[in-house]
Design an enzyme around this catalytic site. Structure first.
Site, PDB file in Angstrom:
ATOM      1  N   LYS A  72       0.824  -1.221   0.000  1.00  0.00           N
ATOM      2  CA  LYS A  72       0.000   0.000   0.000  1.00  0.00           C
ATOM      3  C   LYS A  72       0.855   1.268   0.000  1.00  0.00           C
ATOM      4  CE  LYS A  72      -2.163  -0.295   3.959  1.00  0.00           C
ATOM      5  NZ  LYS A  72      -1.716  -1.526   4.599  1.00  0.00           N
ATOM      6  N   ARG A 100      -9.739   1.554   8.277  1.00  0.00           N
ATOM      7  CA  ARG A 100      -9.421   0.164   8.599  1.00  0.00           C
ATOM      8  C   ARG A 100     -10.549  -0.521   9.347  1.00  0.00           C
ATOM      9  NH1 ARG A 100      -3.300   1.045   8.582  1.00  0.00           N
ATOM     10  NH2 ARG A 100      -2.353  -0.990   8.845  1.00  0.00           N
ATOM     11  N   ARG A 151      11.247  -6.975   5.939  1.00  0.00           N
ATOM     12  CA  ARG A 151      11.228  -5.580   5.489  1.00  0.00           C
ATOM     13  C   ARG A 151      12.151  -4.749   6.385  1.00  0.00           C
ATOM     14  NH1 ARG A 151       5.415  -2.910   4.684  1.00  0.00           N
ATOM     15  NH2 ARG A 151       5.100  -3.450   6.864  1.00  0.00           N
ATOM     16  N   ARG A 162      11.127  -2.357  11.722  1.00  0.00           N
ATOM     17  CA  ARG A 162       9.991  -1.838  12.492  1.00  0.00           C
ATOM     18  C   ARG A 162       9.599  -2.852  13.556  1.00  0.00           C
ATOM     19  NH1 ARG A 162       5.443   0.181   8.317  1.00  0.00           N
ATOM     20  NH2 ARG A 162       4.129  -0.773   9.913  1.00  0.00           N
ATOM     21  N   ARG A 204      -1.220  -8.414  13.497  1.00  0.00           N
ATOM     22  CA  ARG A 204      -1.683  -7.394  12.544  1.00  0.00           C
ATOM     23  C   ARG A 204      -2.518  -8.044  11.439  1.00  0.00           C
ATOM     24  NH1 ARG A 204       3.470  -4.679  10.528  1.00  0.00           N
ATOM     25  NH2 ARG A 204       2.094  -3.210   9.494  1.00  0.00           N
TER      26      ARG A 204
HETATM   27  P1  AMP Z   1       0.699   0.834   8.753  1.00  0.00           P
HETATM   28  O1  AMP Z   1       1.986   1.551   8.583  1.00  0.00           O
HETATM   29  O2  AMP Z   1      -0.395   1.380   7.876  1.00  0.00           O
HETATM   30  O3  AMP Z   1       0.845  -0.658   8.632  1.00  0.00           O
HETATM   31  O4  AMP Z   1       0.209   1.109  10.264  1.00  0.00           O
HETATM   32  C1  AMP Z   1       1.003   0.743  11.362  1.00  0.00           C
HETATM   33  C2  AMP Z   1       0.154   0.654  12.618  1.00  0.00           C
HETATM   34  O5  AMP Z   1      -0.442   1.932  12.888  1.00  0.00           O
HETATM   35  C3  AMP Z   1      -1.010  -0.311  12.559  1.00  0.00           C
HETATM   36  O6  AMP Z   1      -0.618  -1.641  12.865  1.00  0.00           O
HETATM   37  C4  AMP Z   1      -1.937   0.276  13.621  1.00  0.00           C
HETATM   38  O7  AMP Z   1      -1.477  -0.019  14.925  1.00  0.00           O
HETATM   39  C5  AMP Z   1      -1.751   1.779  13.407  1.00  0.00           C
HETATM   40  N1  AMP Z   1      -2.706   2.308  12.411  1.00  0.00           N
HETATM   41  C6  AMP Z   1      -2.423   2.854  11.193  1.00  0.00           C
HETATM   42  N2  AMP Z   1      -3.534   3.230  10.549  1.00  0.00           N
HETATM   43  C7  AMP Z   1      -4.570   2.911  11.376  1.00  0.00           C
HETATM   44  C8  AMP Z   1      -5.979   3.027  11.270  1.00  0.00           C
HETATM   45  N3  AMP Z   1      -6.575   3.540  10.181  1.00  0.00           N
HETATM   46  N4  AMP Z   1      -6.722   2.578  12.313  1.00  0.00           N
HETATM   47  C9  AMP Z   1      -6.165   2.072  13.426  1.00  0.00           C
HETATM   48  N5  AMP Z   1      -4.845   1.908  13.578  1.00  0.00           N
HETATM   49  C10 AMP Z   1      -4.034   2.336  12.564  1.00  0.00           C
END
Ligand code: AMP
Length: 209
Positions: A13, A88, A127, A153, A164
């Site tokens: 993404k 989400r 990653r 990360r 996740r």
């Molecule tokens: P990402 O980089 O998009 O994978 O997001 C990393 C982490 O941020 C996720 O595992 C969640 O803990 C939090 N996060 C990011 N976007 C959201 C969202 N829209 N709703 C809830 N938690 C989020």
């Protein structure tokens, strides 16, 4: 162009959203990046979010909805935006729908990047990010240069990635029927070279014009 990019963790993404940002000169709004920035800055919101993020859980809806509301109010979103990692949950999707109705700026499409779970696991756990440039590498498929300063990360550790992915299956996968019903869902195969995935996305978006 106003789009949301859906897709499980490590589906690409963020990579694809960044490419679209450059192609269309519209902002990429990544709630994950915004939350990581808040955490790095040590703000109260960042500290709260970190407890969820480090364990692979979703941050509460009201926190992310507040961030997105503020961001969408910015002048640079007038000609469009790419939402990356938001919504989400159903509640976030409803909140987004209400915000965009208020702004009289409906979504053009919700783009789902499909990748199966085993490959997602391998992608996430291998990653790495170069902390100096923000560039994302993969130890097997896109190895970093020798001088990169790599960060893994915390939420890309195997146990956390499992959580996740489970959270995605439990909460976020429900958005596919949600957007399908609205006639907005478009799907692309996310397996293969990122450049090929971009071509598939571009072909899908061309049809929206
Ligand atoms: P990402 O980089 O998009 O994978 O997001 C990393 C982490 O941020 C996720 O595992 C969640 O803990 C939090 N996060 C990011 N976007 C959201 C969202 N829209 N709703 C809830 N938690 C989020």
């Amino acid at each position: 162009m106003r789009i949301v990019i859906l897709g499980p963790p490590a589906s690409g993404k963020g990579t694809q959203a960044a490419i679209l940002r450059e192609r269309h000169s519209i902002p990429q709004i990544s709630t994950g990046d915004m939350l990581r920035a808040a955490t790095a800055a040590g703000t109260e919101l960042g500290k709260q979010a970190a407890t969820f993020m480090s364990t692979g859980k979703l941050v509460p809806d009201e926190v992310v909805v507040g961030l997105v509301r503020e961001r969408l109010g910015g002048d640079d979103t007038k000609s469009g935006f790419i939402l990356d990692g938001f919504p989400r949950t159903d509640a976030q999707a409803d909140a987004l729908g209400a915000m965009l109705a208020e702004l009289e700026s409906p979504l053009d499409c919700a783009l789902q990047i499909d990748v199966d779970r085993d490959l997602l696991m391998e992608r996430a756990t291998l990653r790495r990010t170069d902390v100096r440039t923000g560039q994302i590498y993969h130890l097997k498929y896109n190895p970093p240069p020798p001088d990169a300063e790599l960060e893994h990360r915390a939420d890309d550790l195997e146990e956390t990635v499992k959580i996740r992915l489970d959270q995605y299956d439990e909460m976020t996968a429900a958005l596919l029927p949600y957007y399908k019903e609205k006639g907005l869902l478009r799907r692309v195969d996310g397996v293969g070279d990122p450049k090929e995935v971009t071509l598939r996305i571009v072909a899908v978006l061309e049809k929206e014009k």
